[in-house]
Design an enzyme around this catalytic site. Sequence first.
Site, PDB file in Angstrom:
ATOM      1  N   ASP A  34       0.824  -1.211   0.000  1.00 32.13           N
ATOM      2  CA  ASP A  34       0.000   0.000   0.000  1.00 32.13           C
ATOM      3  C   ASP A  34       0.853   1.254   0.000  1.00 32.13           C
ATOM      4  O   ASP A  34       2.058   1.216   0.253  1.00 32.13           O
ATOM      5  CB  ASP A  34      -0.871   0.045   1.266  1.00 32.13           C
ATOM      6  CG  ASP A  34      -2.077  -0.882   1.161  1.00 32.13           C
ATOM      7  OD1 ASP A  34      -2.329  -1.389   0.066  1.00 32.13           O
ATOM      8  OD2 ASP A  34      -2.740  -1.094   2.181  1.00 32.13           O
ATOM      9  N   LYS A  56      -3.818   3.283  -2.307  1.00 35.09           N
ATOM     10  CA  LYS A  56      -5.049   4.056  -2.485  1.00 35.09           C
ATOM     11  C   LYS A  56      -4.870   5.428  -1.865  1.00 35.09           C
ATOM     12  O   LYS A  56      -4.341   5.559  -0.768  1.00 35.09           O
ATOM     13  CB  LYS A  56      -6.230   3.341  -1.829  1.00 35.09           C
ATOM     14  CG  LYS A  56      -6.521   1.982  -2.436  1.00 35.09           C
ATOM     15  CD  LYS A  56      -7.688   1.307  -1.743  1.00 35.09           C
ATOM     16  CE  LYS A  56      -7.314   0.839  -0.353  1.00 35.09           C
ATOM     17  NZ  LYS A  56      -8.411   0.121   0.312  1.00 35.09           N
ATOM     18  N   MET A 171      -7.864   8.876   9.433  1.00 38.07           N
ATOM     19  CA  MET A 171      -8.362   9.168   8.082  1.00 38.07           C
ATOM     20  C   MET A 171      -9.453  10.232   8.090  1.00 38.07           C
ATOM     21  O   MET A 171     -10.401  10.173   7.315  1.00 38.07           O
ATOM     22  CB  MET A 171      -8.899   7.885   7.419  1.00 38.07           C
ATOM     23  CG  MET A 171      -7.887   6.758   7.362  1.00 38.07           C
ATOM     24  SD  MET A 171      -8.585   5.195   6.771  1.00 38.07           S
ATOM     25  CE  MET A 171      -9.709   4.789   8.112  1.00 38.07           C
TER      26      MET A 171
END
Length: 509
Positions: A34, A56, A171
């Site tokens: 990632d 991502k 996040m």
Amino acid sequence: MGKVLLIGAGPGDAGLITVKGVEGLKKADVIIYDRLASDALLQYARADAVLIYVGKRAGAHAVRQEEINKILVECAKKYSCVARLKGGDSFVFGRGGEEIEALERENLAYELIPGVTSAVAVPESAGVPVTHRGVSHSFHVVTGHTRDGREALSEDFEILAKVKGTLVFLMGLANLEWIAAQLTACGMAADTPAAVIADGTLPRQTCVRGTLADIAENVRLAGLTSPAVIVVGKTAALSFLDRRKQRVYGLIGTQEMMERFADGLSRRVADSQAAALITMERMTLPKERELAAIMKQISAYDWIFFTSRQAVRQFFQTWQAERLDVRKLASCRFAVLGEGTDDALREYGIFADFKPKQANGEAFAREFADRCRRDTGKSGRALEILLPRAKRGGRRMVEILRDAGFFVLELPFYDVQGTPTSQWNLVETLRDYVFFSALGVEAFFEQLKKTGMRLSSGSRCYGIGDLTSQALRRALKKRAALEEACEVRTASVSSVEGLLALITAQELK
């Protein structure tokens, strides 16, 4: 059918992965990784390992989760060992459970290797404890965004606003203003301390503090970007360490040299950290069979000169690859340039016969010439010297040796190229740069020119030896403004330990 290792990479700093996680990366046939997993961790991959990036980014997903699941299953059916490397811990908003479900549907084997979660590590790296006696007895980790948007979180704020512990939002930077507003609307005091830590555990880490009333504006003014962790509660006002006061050293060298330096720096110099700016990667040149033929005639040479640790390693790796008998070296004598090169040679059980007092190429050649000018070689003629080295090694040393009457055969069997790391964008924010080779200097200034960046006024450049510092002065001279702004310092002993001693003495003044 293979086995999948679901590995938590930790919060960002490559050193925070677990030992078991590193072992998994080393044996993997393929690594699926990632964005939040540090690029530096890929150094543990086997040379033949397949690397698949499925990172991502918020609002711009490179690969959808369903596609990642499909890739994981396909790789598990093709390879015997698959490493799935995920930032933080796979089970803390990492969707690791969904990937395990996909594997179980196909009856594929897997192993879980936990990682250090950013929910705790990032606040800690900024000196913010998530619990503290007499202040907070619990902490609560909350996702800052969901697949269904903000509305899915709304009902939780009635509960969150009333908890006595610390709230940690992951996040959630894009929703920071909304999160603060929801908490205050549900009864949390507007003057409740809050902190936002961006790029946690990395050299570019930034921590912005405030209260629920002003934290969003403070973050906007500071220009913070994701990834970031939001901390709300009384512990957010505590500060046991202010990372903004740390001195960060930008490193330009091989991965091995930079790791040794970073490890020594953390042990010797408080409030300091190393950031790898450019990795110098070794490449084997063509004509390997021709080089191997020369090495098979090694006993014809009187001396073998090594001017770098890399040259020693490459020489003996090639020697072993050709299955040559080490006893063929018995009649050769060895000369080394610098303590680091000497140490590398000793790793192979060989002690140098000659080491100059000064660790630079010209001094090396002149001192050797003064000592051995009258010596004759095995052939009864001039001494014959083999010089295994990098393709772009300095010329002056060879010229001096040949002018003194020695026969010198250069063996350029590797080259070095510089590759900027993901931390290159730090270059203009630093004041201290550490160079481990003249080729590293060249790569660094080429990248400066390519990216249009410049060094800050008052910057300090540290060279591992005279050759490196000479290259620094030449490069700075070509950029007149930089020459005035920068100071070049040279380690008295040409080794990582010498550099550390120089910097330690400076920091303790």
